[in-house]
Design a protein around this motif. Structure first.
Motif, mmCIF file in Angstrom:
data_model
loop_
_atom_site.group_PDB
_atom_site.id
_atom_site.type_symbol
_atom_site.label_atom_id
_atom_site.label_comp_id
_atom_site.label_asym_id
_atom_site.label_seq_id
_atom_site.Cartn_x
_atom_site.Cartn_y
_atom_site.Cartn_z
ATOM 1 N N SER A 60 0.925 -1.248 0.073
ATOM 2 C CA SER A 60 -0.003 -0.060 -0.026
ATOM 3 C C SER A 60 0.803 1.196 0.109
ATOM 4 C CB SER A 60 -0.898 -0.170 1.166
ATOM 5 O OG SER A 60 -1.542 -1.418 1.437
ATOM 6 N N PRO A 61 0.385 2.350 -0.495
ATOM 7 C CA PRO A 61 1.123 3.517 -0.456
ATOM 8 C C PRO A 61 1.389 4.183 1.131
ATOM 9 C CG PRO A 61 -1.180 4.091 -1.428
ATOM 10 C CD PRO A 61 -1.068 2.670 -1.075
ATOM 11 N N VAL A 62 2.512 3.780 1.497
ATOM 12 C CA VAL A 62 2.866 4.477 3.004
ATOM 13 C C VAL A 62 4.174 5.125 2.855
ATOM 14 C CG1 VAL A 62 3.895 3.452 4.974
ATOM 15 C CG2 VAL A 62 1.938 2.110 3.810
ATOM 16 N N HIS A 63 3.935 6.477 3.382
ATOM 17 C CA HIS A 63 5.067 7.268 3.524
ATOM 18 C C HIS A 63 5.269 7.644 5.227
ATOM 19 C CE1 HIS A 63 3.416 8.065 -0.060
ATOM 20 N NE2 HIS A 63 4.717 8.541 -0.720
ATOM 21 N N ALA A 64 6.494 7.689 5.579
ATOM 22 C CA ALA A 64 7.062 7.745 6.960
ATOM 23 C C ALA A 64 8.237 8.632 7.115
ATOM 24 C CB ALA A 64 7.382 6.346 7.400
ATOM 25 N N PHE A 65 8.367 9.242 8.381
ATOM 26 C CA PHE A 65 9.514 9.925 8.787
ATOM 27 C C PHE A 65 9.801 9.856 10.056
ATOM 28 C CE2 PHE A 65 12.001 13.832 9.501
ATOM 29 C CZ PHE A 65 12.974 13.542 8.522
ATOM 30 N N ALA A 66 10.903 9.542 10.595
ATOM 31 C CA ALA A 66 11.467 9.756 11.928
ATOM 32 C C ALA A 66 12.152 11.043 12.110
ATOM 33 C CB ALA A 66 12.224 8.654 12.196
ATOM 34 N N GLU A 67 11.568 11.868 13.257
ATOM 35 C CA GLU A 67 12.277 13.232 13.355
ATOM 36 C C GLU A 67 12.968 13.243 14.584
ATOM 37 O OE1 GLU A 67 10.180 17.141 12.365
ATOM 38 O OE2 GLU A 67 9.451 16.483 14.349
ATOM 39 N N VAL A 68 14.158 13.630 14.430
ATOM 40 C CA VAL A 68 14.827 13.658 15.798
ATOM 41 C C VAL A 68 14.845 15.237 16.323
ATOM 42 C CG1 VAL A 68 17.041 13.622 16.890
ATOM 43 C CG2 VAL A 68 16.411 11.978 14.981
ATOM 44 N N ASP A 69 14.457 15.333 17.700
ATOM 45 C CA ASP A 69 14.208 16.483 18.163
ATOM 46 C C ASP A 69 15.059 16.553 19.588
ATOM 47 O OD1 ASP A 69 13.470 18.995 19.073
ATOM 48 O OD2 ASP A 69 11.660 18.532 19.519
ATOM 49 N N VAL A 105 15.516 3.923 19.938
ATOM 50 C CA VAL A 105 15.332 3.419 18.328
ATOM 51 C C VAL A 105 16.020 2.763 17.761
ATOM 52 C CG1 VAL A 105 14.459 4.511 16.104
ATOM 53 C CG2 VAL A 105 13.443 5.564 18.450
ATOM 54 N N LEU A 106 17.514 3.046 17.904
ATOM 55 C CA LEU A 106 18.432 2.205 17.179
ATOM 56 C C LEU A 106 18.604 0.881 17.739
ATOM 57 C CD1 LEU A 106 21.046 5.218 16.507
ATOM 58 C CD2 LEU A 106 19.397 4.221 14.945
ATOM 59 N N ASP A 107 18.179 0.859 18.854
ATOM 60 C CA ASP A 107 18.403 -0.704 19.581
ATOM 61 C C ASP A 107 17.317 -1.436 19.335
ATOM 62 O OD1 ASP A 107 21.004 -0.128 20.349
ATOM 63 O OD2 ASP A 107 20.395 0.452 22.550
ATOM 64 N N VAL A 108 16.057 -1.139 18.932
ATOM 65 C CA VAL A 108 14.949 -1.694 18.553
ATOM 66 C C VAL A 108 15.307 -2.897 17.648
ATOM 67 C CG1 VAL A 108 12.749 -2.126 17.587
ATOM 68 C CG2 VAL A 108 13.255 -0.028 18.839
ATOM 69 N N PRO A 109 14.957 -4.262 17.919
ATOM 70 C CA PRO A 109 15.503 -5.296 17.242
ATOM 71 C C PRO A 109 14.799 -5.291 15.829
ATOM 72 C CG PRO A 109 14.635 -6.172 19.469
ATOM 73 C CD PRO A 109 14.572 -4.785 19.127
ATOM 74 N N GLU A 110 15.583 -5.627 14.936
ATOM 75 C CA GLU A 110 15.068 -5.829 13.551
ATOM 76 C C GLU A 110 13.864 -6.789 13.382
ATOM 77 O OE1 GLU A 110 16.105 -3.687 11.016
ATOM 78 O OE2 GLU A 110 17.933 -2.787 12.290
ATOM 79 N N ASP A 111 13.887 -7.992 14.208
ATOM 80 C CA ASP A 111 12.678 -8.691 14.143
ATOM 81 C C ASP A 111 11.499 -8.313 14.974
ATOM 82 O OD1 ASP A 111 13.662 -9.107 16.737
ATOM 83 O OD2 ASP A 111 13.626 -11.383 16.386
ATOM 84 N N PHE A 112 11.486 -7.013 15.491
ATOM 85 C CA PHE A 112 10.275 -6.569 16.185
ATOM 86 C C PHE A 112 8.856 -7.000 15.519
ATOM 87 C CE2 PHE A 112 7.039 -3.353 17.153
ATOM 88 C CZ PHE A 112 6.811 -3.856 18.892
ATOM 89 N N LYS A 138 15.246 3.949 11.524
ATOM 90 C CA LYS A 138 16.566 3.869 12.257
ATOM 91 C C LYS A 138 17.497 4.712 11.256
ATOM 92 C CE LYS A 138 16.235 -0.369 14.624
ATOM 93 N NZ LYS A 138 17.063 -1.782 14.919
ATOM 94 N N ARG A 139 17.561 4.473 10.017
ATOM 95 C CA ARG A 139 18.152 4.966 8.832
ATOM 96 C C ARG A 139 18.153 6.425 8.975
ATOM 97 N NH1 ARG A 139 17.055 7.036 4.468
ATOM 98 N NH2 ARG A 139 15.373 5.665 4.070
ATOM 99 N N GLN A 140 16.811 7.105 9.111
ATOM 100 C CA GLN A 140 16.615 8.499 9.006
ATOM 101 C C GLN A 140 17.195 8.944 10.386
ATOM 102 O OE1 GLN A 140 12.460 8.287 8.462
ATOM 103 N NE2 GLN A 140 12.453 8.241 6.476
ATOM 104 N N VAL A 141 17.015 8.485 11.627
ATOM 105 C CA VAL A 141 17.749 8.750 12.817
ATOM 106 C C VAL A 141 19.223 8.674 12.729
ATOM 107 C CG1 VAL A 141 18.086 8.106 15.315
ATOM 108 C CG2 VAL A 141 15.829 7.960 14.386
ATOM 109 N N VAL A 142 19.804 8.004 12.170
ATOM 110 C CA VAL A 142 21.395 7.766 11.966
ATOM 111 C C VAL A 142 21.586 9.167 11.068
ATOM 112 C CG1 VAL A 142 23.251 6.472 10.727
ATOM 113 C CG2 VAL A 142 21.738 5.430 12.386
ATOM 114 N N GLU A 143 21.020 9.389 9.970
ATOM 115 C CA GLU A 143 21.310 10.521 9.062
ATOM 116 C C GLU A 143 21.140 11.844 9.789
ATOM 117 O OE1 GLU A 143 18.564 9.896 5.764
ATOM 118 O OE2 GLU A 143 19.983 8.315 5.022
ATOM 119 N N GLN A 144 20.220 12.056 10.498
ATOM 120 C CA GLN A 144 20.101 13.166 11.276
ATOM 121 C C GLN A 144 21.009 13.395 12.348
ATOM 122 O OE1 GLN A 144 15.602 14.069 12.061
ATOM 123 N NE2 GLN A 144 15.456 12.319 10.945
#
Length: 148
Positions: A60-69, A105-112, A138-144
């Motif tokens: 399905s068309p899903v869009h998402a973003f993790a924002e670090v504040d 967030v970065l420590d959440v297991p990939e298999d959650f 996770k990638r967006q958190v690392v990038e920010q």
């Protein structure tokens, strides 16, 4: 999980335990409840949907973003109402990741996604979509963090 692996953050552990306490058919009902509870996008994203990243793994068309504040993560997602399974997974992550620290967030297991006990109730493609949302977050958190 190994003894030295970080524990699942409380809000995700609670969601997982809620699912595992139910029968398979009840788990699907809980997933549908989550689909109705997907938090709305903040205006800055609702007015500029291009700021959200398309989750290619989702059917399905899903869009998402993790924002670090600071050191706190907020996860935002859109998913169509006519795709309740995918929308439910997006809602679980929006509710489960938002408010966590970047490390949590970065420590959440990939298999959650597999830990919710839905592997026989929903298709592997749908579970892959949720895994794709988590991987992107996770990638967006690392990038920010790298840009800060």
């Amino acid at each position: 999980m190994t003894d030295d692996a970080p524990a699942l953050p409380d809000q995700l552990a609670e969601i997982r335990e809620d699912f595992l306490a139910l029968t398979e058919s009840e788990r699907l009902q809980l997933l549908l409840e989550f689909s109705r509870e997907l938090p709305p996008l903040p205006a800055r994203y609702a007015d500029s949907p291009a700021l959200l990243e398309k989750v290619e793994e989702c059917q399905s068309p899903v869009h998402a973003f993790a924002e670090v504040d600071g050191d706190v993560v907020h996860f935002y997602a859109t998913a169509p109402e006519e795709a309740p399974t995918t929308r439910g997974f997006a809602s679980i992550l929006a509710q489960g990741l938002s408010g966590l620290t970047t490390r949590e967030v970065l420590d959440v297991p990939e298999d959650f996604p597999l830990q919710l006990g839905l592997t026989r109730a929903v298709s592997a493609l749908r579970l892959n979509g949720m895994a794709g949302m988590l991987t992107r977050a996770k990638r967006q958190v690392v990038e920010q963090l790298a840009a800060a």
